[in-house]
Write a protein that holds these residues in place. Sequence first.
Motif, PDB file in Angstrom:
ATOM      1  N   THR A  88      -1.811 -25.750 -36.574  1.00 38.09           N
ATOM      2  CA  THR A  88      -1.118 -26.483 -35.851  1.00 38.09           C
ATOM      3  C   THR A  88      -1.558 -26.954 -34.670  1.00 38.09           C
ATOM      4  OG1 THR A  88       1.016 -25.462 -36.096  1.00 38.09           O
ATOM      5  CG2 THR A  88       1.004 -26.468 -34.148  1.00 38.09           C
ATOM      6  N   VAL A  93      -1.598 -30.591 -32.776  1.00 42.51           N
ATOM      7  CA  VAL A  93       0.004 -31.305 -33.168  1.00 42.51           C
ATOM      8  C   VAL A  93       0.143 -29.737 -32.354  1.00 42.51           C
ATOM      9  CG1 VAL A  93       2.181 -31.452 -34.063  1.00 42.51           C
ATOM     10  CG2 VAL A  93      -0.051 -32.028 -35.358  1.00 42.51           C
ATOM     11  N   PRO A  95       3.128 -28.323 -29.813  1.00 44.05           N
ATOM     12  CA  PRO A  95       3.931 -28.446 -29.437  1.00 44.05           C
ATOM     13  C   PRO A  95       4.574 -27.108 -28.813  1.00 44.05           C
ATOM     14  CG  PRO A  95       4.289 -26.904 -31.117  1.00 44.05           C
ATOM     15  CD  PRO A  95       2.819 -27.173 -30.769  1.00 44.05           C
TER      16      PRO A  95
END
Length: 312
Positions: A88, A93, A95
């Motif tokens: 991730t 990316v 989050p």
Amino acid sequence: MPPTLTLPPWKKKISEWLQEDYYFLPEKVKKKYLTTGVGHAGGCMFPHANEEQLTAICRFFLWAFTIDDSFEFSTVAELQTIRKKAFTHLRGVVPGPVDPLYKHLPVLREELLRLSSLEWLNRFNASLDIYFDGIQQELPFRKNLVFPTWNQFLDIREKAVNVYPLVNFAELITGIVLPDEVVLHPALQEIGKLTCRILSWSNDYFSAHMEKGNDVLNLVLMIEHSEMCSFEEAYKRAVDFHNRDLARYCFLLETLPDFGRYSLAVRAYTENLSLMIHGYLNWTLTLTKRYKVDTAGHPSSELKNGQLSSNV
């Protein structure tokens, strides 16, 4: 007053990373990572790297050492969590807030993109994914101290040694990102595979004395077990095993095909692979305490008894 010790720049940088970003590690482990000589490892294995390249390489080394040492006896579920979180961050990316264990990965991503391209980074991520496959496949054998078959061992060891990302670094520091059709040529693929194996056998040779009775995924221990020979004889046969792979590696370097306008870049890339093999030996024999039992330089004992949480 005692004199103030001045750390070399590379050691100062790594010390700062350990104190500020890897604060969750036990103090004893942080001290051992300083004696590991992460900067020496990067410099020995990639002598042609410039400062920016070497910073990214050492950033990855320290993170990879932490993952490998902390989670070698974890569960499949925990490894899958680590794998998912790592990619991730490496794919850009994120989050929400970054967990401390992964704090250096977004920085590493940006460094690598400045030095290469998205195409190269995707290959690097694929190589790291191979490593996670390998350490997940190791788990049942290591936890139960059950020896795999030879075919299982060779496949797992090639992946779990985590050298494929270093093969990518050998390309990175040439300053030229090779196209996929060149990197995926069968000759270069085999050279990369042999690089992983050669460094695996070297690592196994130097660490077998520490792993005997605690692990099974080691060439020396595999030979001792499968060929029912003495520990000392297994060491000798491991050298022969290593030398056969090395002979094939040298043959492939001497018979490289013509890559046209990329031929010089490929030569620089394969030269970096050879320097990496030599550099690993120099680092292991002279510059690190990681494999020296008398100095207790390996952090596995501290981390094995109190595994870090993947949610650090």
